[in-house]
Design a protein around this motif. Structure first.
Motif, PDB file in Angstrom:
ATOM      1  N   CYS A   1     -17.259   4.707  19.920  1.00 39.39           N
ATOM      2  CA  CYS A   1     -17.089   3.358  20.508  1.00 39.39           C
ATOM      3  C   CYS A   1     -16.984   2.323  19.391  1.00 39.39           C
TER       4      CYS A   1
ATOM      5  N   SER B   1     -13.708   4.578  25.767  1.00 45.02           N
ATOM      6  CA  SER B   1     -13.318   4.947  24.402  1.00 45.02           C
ATOM      7  C   SER B   1     -13.616   6.423  24.135  1.00 45.02           C
TER       8      SER B   1
ATOM      9  N   ASP C   1     -17.809   1.337  33.330  1.00 43.55           N
ATOM     10  CA  ASP C   1     -17.105   0.122  32.922  1.00 43.55           C
ATOM     11  C   ASP C   1     -17.979  -0.859  32.154  1.00 43.55           C
ATOM     12  N   THR C   2     -19.267  -0.555  31.981  1.00 43.17           N
ATOM     13  CA  THR C   2     -20.139  -1.438  31.207  1.00 43.17           C
ATOM     14  C   THR C   2     -19.711  -1.419  29.743  1.00 43.17           C
ATOM     15  N   ASN C   3     -19.678  -2.597  29.119  1.00 47.68           N
ATOM     16  CA  ASN C   3     -19.218  -2.641  27.734  1.00 47.68           C
ATOM     17  C   ASN C   3     -20.363  -2.866  26.759  1.00 47.68           C
TER      18      ASN C   3
ATOM     19  N   PHE D   1      -9.024  -0.017  20.929  1.00 49.35           N
ATOM     20  CA  PHE D   1     -10.242  -0.619  21.474  1.00 49.35           C
ATOM     21  C   PHE D   1     -10.727  -1.657  20.468  1.00 49.35           C
TER      22      PHE D   1
ATOM     23  N   ILE E   1     -16.551  -3.242  23.908  1.00 52.20           N
ATOM     24  CA  ILE E   1     -15.890  -1.957  24.181  1.00 52.20           C
ATOM     25  C   ILE E   1     -16.696  -1.200  25.229  1.00 52.20           C
ATOM     26  N   ALA E   2     -16.021  -0.672  26.228  1.00 46.35           N
ATOM     27  CA  ALA E   2     -16.672   0.157  27.244  1.00 46.35           C
ATOM     28  C   ALA E   2     -16.764   1.579  26.692  1.00 46.35           C
TER      29      ALA E   2
END
Length: 275
Positions: free
Chosen positions: A224, A37, A26-28, A266, A32-33
């Protein structure tokens, strides 16, 4: 040797690049994570295959920056996602990767470390342009020697060279300073090859397709964040994450198309000032 599955001898492959995965799904990254993506990209590829029929791909090329945080878990996420695509995956490191950890994790997952592939009438060579601690890249003398040897040994095979860093300018001043610094050395070797020549790169997070001196240069979207084309300063783009499909024909022709997720699937953080 990778034999094409089709009677016409066409080799079908996908390029997946710049996944920038973290240990935490869940880190972006700039809004965007990357795991989510990339997950969506894999789902879209599988959905396309279901719609068009199975057995369309012979291999996947992963052209670097697979991890963003240099963690073992990020590389395990990569192998888990790529494992769903079925054909063999071949890889090279980018400037963000921990090359030793990357190889250890991918080896453990059974992902091939092969860097020279014979595919019908084509050969594919994956060259390492990483300079540890630097954003730009270069090909070492040993990597250039591998290129020379491949051409000398298979002079009649068409050639696709995969690298991480772009070998020609893409028109973004801030990105083009982080290019393949000794691309002229590579071009001088490629100039002596009489068959078709293609150079495929990642790094620039955007689609690119130009021919210079008879050599076709391609770059592809990240799974991403995307960088805005033709921007002198750092800028993110609103286009969706994507991937590239390539068809290598026995006579040296190459067909290719960039595919993307639906618009606004995204959306990055456009207030970000750097990468």
């Amino acid at each position: 040797m990778i034999s094409p599955h089709r009677p016409d001898g066409v080799v079908e492959l996908l390029q997946i690049t710049d996944t920038h995965l973290f240990a935490d799904k869940d880190t972006n990254l700039l809004g965007i994570a990357p795991w989510h993506s990339c997950r969506a990209v894999v789902d879209a590829i599988l959905e396309d295959e279901r719609a068009c029929g199975a057995g369309r791909r012979d291999l996947v090329l992963a052209t670097g920056d697979l991890s963003q945080d240099h963690s073992a878990a990020s590389y395990r996420h990569f192998t888990d996602l790529m494992g769903e695509l079925a054909p063999p995956v071949f890889w090279l490191p980018g400037n963000h990767d921990d090359a030793l950890l990357m190889q250890a994790e991918l080896d453990q997952a059974g992902v091939s470390n092969a860097k020279h592939l014979l595919c019908g009438h084509w050969q594919i060579l994956l060259l390492d342009t990483q300079i540890p601690g630097e954003t730009h890249g270069a090909l070492s003398a040993s990597q250039l020697a591998l290129l020379e040897q491949a051409i000398e040994r298979y002079p009649d095979h068409h050639l696709l060279v995969a690298v991480h860093h772009q070998a020609v300018p893409v028109g973004c001043a801030w990105l083009d300073q982080h290019n393949l610094r000794n691309a002229d050395d590579m071009r001088a070797i490629l100039a002596g090859h009489g068959a078709s020549r293609v150079v495929l790169s990642g790094h620039v997070h955007q689609g690119f397709d130009e021919v210079h001196d008879g050599i076709r240069y391609l770059a592809s979207p990240s799974t991403c964040i995307q960088f805005k084309p033709l921007s002198d300063d750092f800028a993110l783009d609103s286009t969706a994450p994507g991937w590239r499909a390539l068809s290598l024909y026995p006579d040296g022709r190459l067909g290719t198309q960039v595919w993307r997720l639906p618009p606004y699937a995204f959306v990055p953080d456009f207030s970000a000032k750097g990468y």
